[in-house]
Design a protein around this motif. Sequence first.
Motif, PDB file in Angstrom:
ATOM      1  N   GLY A  66      61.276  -1.205  43.083  1.00 51.47           N
ATOM      2  CA  GLY A  66      59.801  -1.212  43.083  1.00 51.47           C
ATOM      3  C   GLY A  66      58.831  -0.968  44.292  1.00 51.47           C
ATOM      4  N   LEU A  67      57.606  -1.033  44.090  1.00 50.31           N
ATOM      5  CA  LEU A  67      56.939  -0.458  45.164  1.00 50.31           C
ATOM      6  C   LEU A  67      56.246  -1.593  46.428  1.00 50.31           C
ATOM      7  CD1 LEU A  67      54.641   1.649  42.701  1.00 50.31           C
ATOM      8  CD2 LEU A  67      56.830   2.316  43.975  1.00 50.31           C
ATOM      9  N   LYS A  68      56.855  -2.974  46.178  1.00 55.61           N
ATOM     10  CA  LYS A  68      56.379  -4.009  46.864  1.00 55.61           C
ATOM     11  C   LYS A  68      57.114  -4.832  47.823  1.00 55.61           C
ATOM     12  CE  LYS A  68      52.076  -3.980  45.410  1.00 55.61           C
ATOM     13  NZ  LYS A  68      51.242  -3.606  46.255  1.00 55.61           N
ATOM     14  N   GLY A  69      58.369  -3.975  48.042  1.00 60.70           N
ATOM     15  CA  GLY A  69      59.315  -4.432  49.253  1.00 60.70           C
ATOM     16  C   GLY A  69      60.528  -4.877  48.751  1.00 60.70           C
ATOM     17  N   ASP A  70      61.054  -5.244  47.410  1.00 62.27           N
ATOM     18  CA  ASP A  70      61.958  -5.862  46.943  1.00 62.27           C
ATOM     19  C   ASP A  70      63.261  -5.026  47.129  1.00 62.27           C
ATOM     20  OD1 ASP A  70      61.053  -8.506  45.526  1.00 62.27           O
ATOM     21  OD2 ASP A  70      60.017  -6.818  44.444  1.00 62.27           O
ATOM     22  N   THR A  71      64.360  -5.461  47.509  1.00 64.13           N
ATOM     23  CA  THR A  71      65.496  -4.862  47.915  1.00 64.13           C
ATOM     24  C   THR A  71      66.709  -5.631  46.954  1.00 64.13           C
ATOM     25  OG1 THR A  71      66.137  -5.863  49.845  1.00 64.13           O
ATOM     26  CG2 THR A  71      64.740  -3.831  49.939  1.00 64.13           C
ATOM     27  N   GLY A  72      67.741  -4.843  46.790  1.00 66.10           N
ATOM     28  CA  GLY A  72      68.858  -5.402  46.348  1.00 66.10           C
ATOM     29  C   GLY A  72      70.246  -4.655  46.541  1.00 66.10           C
TER      30      GLY A  72
END
Length: 338
Positions: free
Chosen positions: A93-99
């Motif tokens: 996404g565009l809001k800083g989520d990572t995985g």
Amino acid sequence: MVVASASPLIHDKVIQSFFIPVIDLSQQRSLRTELVVKSCEKLGFFKVINHGVPLNLSLKMEAAAVEFFALPGGEKQRAGPSSPLGYGSKSIGLKGDTGEVEYLLLPANPSSLSHRAWTISREGPEKFSCAANKYVEAVRKLACEILELLGEGLGLKDTEVFSRMIRDRESDSLLRLNHYLPCSSREENDKNRVGFGEHTDPQIITLLRSNGVEGLQILPPFSSGEAAWFPVSPDPTAFFVLVGDALQAMTNGRLVSVRHRAIVHPYSSRLSMVYFAAPSLHSCLAPIPEMVTVQRPRCYKSFTWGDYKKAMYSLRLGHNRLDLFRVDANEDNIKPLI
């Protein structure tokens, strides 16, 4: 990295009393209709077998995905960066989520898939686009069948109200290929490392197929209120169906959008192929009149799919985006809140 939820895995006693609904599409139509509606009302999730999608199509799509993800990093970057379509790694996404995931997000229409195939496989773009287009065509047909069963089961006069949206030539449906590498560490606390964090899918309905590696977990709406993640056993011959936010809104909350996540397997790579069935950007999403009753007053305001995508990209993973469009009991205005 997305931190694993503190919610414990379901206790053994709960596991024994809970099971994933399995719907056989070769059964009598009236029974299929009843089971699909009940599964979407109570859980928003079920497994479908005898679905009519040829296994060879799924295997060819899986092979094409495996071939792409095996490329060197620089080669894969040709298909990206994801903004939002294309190749992405770690960032979600565009809001800083990572995985712990790398993925390929593609438009699910023939012309766009064929055009993007040149950035995915320079040596065999026709092979990739052929596999992807045939796979998408088959799963779209399956999605339409399921949505029309829902229309019948809900007693709608227009039983094709959902399926017509994804048959639209301007449908915003997507194909997502997710690749989860195994944990590099063997430490005990890596058992629940999150590859893709908790969320609901925004579209109408999702059809998911994976290889035989575990990782998918759902958060059932148990009456006890105790949040507990339930591991879903993989089945490469079946499809898992998830209710999306758009379908929850159109059914005025009668059908529930299921919360789910993906956990990284400690030893094996996991590949999932996800078809997101969505309407066109200008499609108006609002509770169907037949879903609004005295007992179930209108829950959601009218909004377009384009409105909802803006809301989706404005929030972090895991936020309840539908809350932005809930009707205020004391408010007559039904415009979106964003």
